[in-house]
Design a protein around this motif. Sequence first.
Motif, PDB file in Angstrom:
ATOM      1  N   VAL A   1       0.848  -1.197   0.000  1.00 55.85           N
ATOM      2  CA  VAL A   1       0.000   0.000   0.000  1.00 55.85           C
ATOM      3  C   VAL A   1       0.885   1.250   0.000  1.00 55.85           C
ATOM      4  N   PHE A   2       2.157   1.063  -0.342  1.00 59.61           N
ATOM      5  CA  PHE A   2       3.082   2.187  -0.277  1.00 59.61           C
ATOM      6  C   PHE A   2       3.157   2.917  -1.627  1.00 59.61           C
ATOM      7  N   HIS A   3       4.249   3.599  -1.873  1.00 61.65           N
ATOM      8  CA  HIS A   3       4.289   4.648  -2.894  1.00 61.65           C
ATOM      9  C   HIS A   3       3.811   4.227  -4.288  1.00 61.65           C
ATOM     10  N   LEU A   4       4.317   3.091  -4.805  1.00 62.20           N
ATOM     11  CA  LEU A   4       3.969   2.739  -6.185  1.00 62.20           C
ATOM     12  C   LEU A   4       2.474   2.455  -6.316  1.00 62.20           C
ATOM     13  N   THR A   5       1.910   1.817  -5.297  1.00 62.43           N
ATOM     14  CA  THR A   5       0.468   1.557  -5.323  1.00 62.43           C
ATOM     15  C   THR A   5      -0.309   2.862  -5.118  1.00 62.43           C
ATOM     16  N   GLN A   6       0.241   3.752  -4.318  1.00 62.82           N
ATOM     17  CA  GLN A   6      -0.428   5.045  -4.119  1.00 62.82           C
ATOM     18  C   GLN A   6      -0.438   5.865  -5.417  1.00 62.82           C
ATOM     19  N   LEU A   7       0.651   5.789  -6.187  1.00 63.81           N
ATOM     20  CA  LEU A   7       0.665   6.440  -7.501  1.00 63.81           C
ATOM     21  C   LEU A   7      -0.489   5.909  -8.353  1.00 63.81           C
ATOM     22  N   ALA A   8      -0.659   4.582  -8.332  1.00 60.63           N
ATOM     23  CA  ALA A   8      -1.729   3.945  -9.125  1.00 60.63           C
ATOM     24  C   ALA A   8      -3.108   4.374  -8.633  1.00 60.63           C
ATOM     25  N   LEU A   9      -3.283   4.388  -7.316  1.00 59.89           N
ATOM     26  CA  LEU A   9      -4.605   4.704  -6.762  1.00 59.89           C
ATOM     27  C   LEU A   9      -4.944   6.189  -6.911  1.00 59.89           C
ATOM     28  N   ALA A  10      -3.932   7.026  -6.988  1.00 67.11           N
ATOM     29  CA  ALA A  10      -4.186   8.450  -7.232  1.00 67.11           C
ATOM     30  C   ALA A  10      -4.604   8.685  -8.684  1.00 67.11           C
ATOM     31  N   ALA A  11      -4.155   7.798  -9.576  1.00 65.66           N
ATOM     32  CA  ALA A  11      -4.466   7.959 -11.002  1.00 65.66           C
ATOM     33  C   ALA A  11      -5.753   7.242 -11.405  1.00 65.66           C
ATOM     34  N   ALA A  12      -6.216   6.308 -10.565  1.00 65.62           N
ATOM     35  CA  ALA A  12      -7.317   5.418 -10.956  1.00 65.62           C
ATOM     36  C   ALA A  12      -8.696   5.989 -10.628  1.00 65.62           C
ATOM     37  N   HIS A  13      -9.686   5.547 -11.395  1.00 67.05           N
ATOM     38  CA  HIS A  13     -11.083   5.807 -11.031  1.00 67.05           C
ATOM     39  C   HIS A  13     -11.617   4.694 -10.135  1.00 67.05           C
ATOM     40  N   ASP A  14     -11.123   3.495 -10.367  1.00 67.11           N
ATOM     41  CA  ASP A  14     -11.678   2.308  -9.712  1.00 67.11           C
ATOM     42  C   ASP A  14     -10.554   1.378  -9.273  1.00 67.11           C
ATOM     43  N   ALA A  15     -10.870   0.529  -8.292  1.00 72.24           N
ATOM     44  CA  ALA A  15      -9.935  -0.518  -7.885  1.00 72.24           C
ATOM     45  C   ALA A  15     -10.652  -1.862  -7.946  1.00 72.24           C
ATOM     46  N   VAL A  16      -9.923  -2.874  -8.346  1.00 72.46           N
ATOM     47  CA  VAL A  16     -10.420  -4.258  -8.303  1.00 72.46           C
ATOM     48  C   VAL A  16      -9.438  -5.042  -7.448  1.00 72.46           C
ATOM     49  N   ILE A  17      -9.958  -5.736  -6.446  1.00 74.72           N
ATOM     50  CA  ILE A  17      -9.113  -6.527  -5.555  1.00 74.72           C
ATOM     51  C   ILE A  17      -9.066  -7.959  -6.081  1.00 74.72           C
ATOM     52  N   VAL A  18      -7.869  -8.505  -6.131  1.00 76.23           N
ATOM     53  CA  VAL A  18      -7.704  -9.901  -6.544  1.00 76.23           C
ATOM     54  C   VAL A  18      -7.236 -10.681  -5.321  1.00 76.23           C
ATOM     55  N   THR A  19      -7.864 -11.812  -5.063  1.00 79.51           N
ATOM     56  CA  THR A  19      -7.459 -12.605  -3.896  1.00 79.51           C
ATOM     57  C   THR A  19      -7.552 -14.096  -4.185  1.00 79.51           C
ATOM     58  N   GLU A  20      -6.782 -14.859  -3.439  1.00 78.87           N
ATOM     59  CA  GLU A  20      -6.998 -16.299  -3.426  1.00 78.87           C
ATOM     60  C   GLU A  20      -7.928 -16.615  -2.255  1.00 78.87           C
ATOM     61  N   ALA A  21      -8.497 -17.812  -2.270  1.00 80.42           N
ATOM     62  CA  ALA A  21      -9.328 -18.250  -1.148  1.00 80.42           C
ATOM     63  C   ALA A  21      -8.405 -18.804  -0.070  1.00 80.42           C
ATOM     64  N   ASP A  22      -7.688 -17.896   0.547  1.00 79.34           N
ATOM     65  CA  ASP A  22      -6.644 -18.240   1.520  1.00 79.34           C
ATOM     66  C   ASP A  22      -6.695 -17.169   2.605  1.00 79.34           C
ATOM     67  N   ILE A  23      -6.547 -17.586   3.851  1.00 83.73           N
ATOM     68  CA  ILE A  23      -6.790 -16.653   4.952  1.00 83.73           C
ATOM     69  C   ILE A  23      -5.886 -15.427   4.897  1.00 83.73           C
ATOM     70  N   TYR A  24      -4.618 -15.608   4.524  1.00 79.96           N
ATOM     71  CA  TYR A  24      -3.693 -14.462   4.505  1.00 79.96           C
ATOM     72  C   TYR A  24      -3.970 -13.544   3.317  1.00 79.96           C
ATOM     73  N   ALA A  25      -4.367 -14.146   2.210  1.00 79.78           N
ATOM     74  CA  ALA A  25      -4.736 -13.332   1.045  1.00 79.78           C
ATOM     75  C   ALA A  25      -5.992 -12.517   1.352  1.00 79.78           C
ATOM     76  N   ILE A  26      -6.928 -13.131   2.084  1.00 79.89           N
ATOM     77  CA  ILE A  26      -8.172 -12.427   2.423  1.00 79.89           C
ATOM     78  C   ILE A  26      -7.890 -11.290   3.405  1.00 79.89           C
ATOM     79  N   GLU A  27      -7.023 -11.557   4.397  1.00 85.11           N
ATOM     80  CA  GLU A  27      -6.637 -10.492   5.335  1.00 85.11           C
ATOM     81  C   GLU A  27      -6.019  -9.315   4.570  1.00 85.11           C
ATOM     82  N   ALA A  28      -5.143  -9.642   3.608  1.00 83.74           N
ATOM     83  CA  ALA A  28      -4.495  -8.590   2.818  1.00 83.74           C
ATOM     84  C   ALA A  28      -5.509  -7.849   1.940  1.00 83.74           C
TER      85      ALA A  28
END
Length: 276
Positions: A150-177
């Motif tokens: 969630v640091f700088h490179l992702t913040q650059l993306a989220l500042a430029a984006a209209h929308d976000a799509v979350i990708v996850t596996e059906a795994d407890i740590y992936a879901i927490e993230a």
Amino acid sequence: MPKQSAQREESQMARRVALVNNKGGVGKTTTTVRLAEALAKEGKRVLVVDMDPQGNASSFLGWTWDPAQQQPTISEAIRAATEGAARGAIQPIGWDAPYAERIALAPATLDLETRMSEAGVSGAWRRLDMALEGVDDSFDFTLIDCQPSVFHLTQLALAAAHDAVIVTEADIYAIEAAKRMHAFVTQRAPKDLANPTLAVRGVVVSALKGTSLQTEQRDSIRRIFADLVWDPAVKLRTTLAEANTDAQPLTDSRVADSRATYELLAQAFLKAVPAQ
Ligand SMILES: Nc1ncnc2c1ncn2[C@@H]1O[C@H](COP(=O)(O)OP(=O)(O)O)[C@@H](O)[C@H]1O
Ligand SMILES: [Mg+2]
């Protein structure tokens, strides 16, 4: 001019969608590339922006860094800190498929890592938005593949984006993230990244093995994210991983079921992500 205060016709812009999770190896890049493919098959023009210094989206799309050519990448465009700087970084992809001409790439190499040193520079989080200004107008969608952070490179993306799509596996740590990322997008990005209209539009469940433990985890994804979850889930398929590493489009009969899955996910995308 930042996207949020742009005076020009919003309808000229591509709709920018960041694909995110705070965990690695959960299928973000595969989802970015295969959604780009399925959308291109639908006739959409798609720009893929690789915002992970690992450069996996670039290699899945058949792009290779040639030291002799020194092709410009998204890293130089961000470093330039000027409007439209990404124009010079946009390149064709390396696939042999009839729809490949509708996909373009702003690639990344490890050099993108050096942009992290600008994290504390005033206003640096706006630099991708600036770099894309006017550049992605000829595309329907810009898909931004993010690194697991969630640091700088992702913040650059989220500042430029209209929308976000979350990708996850059906795994407890992936879901927490995924939950951490959802909280970041909905609570922090509006204020910290001056992007009040940024919204999570979907949750893609990837690499499903179908074990009973995973079925439980998938149910919990549904409880947490409810209607945001897109159908179908992507099944674990070695042939899909091979197509990625071989930089191949999903045209072969061995990947027919993965192809069908991403075609359906592209329909879910087109329903959930507002048209510009
Ligand atoms: N449905 C799937 N079945 C099998 N392998 C997959 C599937 N989705 C992704 N992979 C493989 O798993 C690894 C991680 O996927 P990737 O999309 O790179 O994740 P991330 O971008 O979140 O790190 C890659 O080697 C990729 O080819
Ligand atoms: Mg990735």
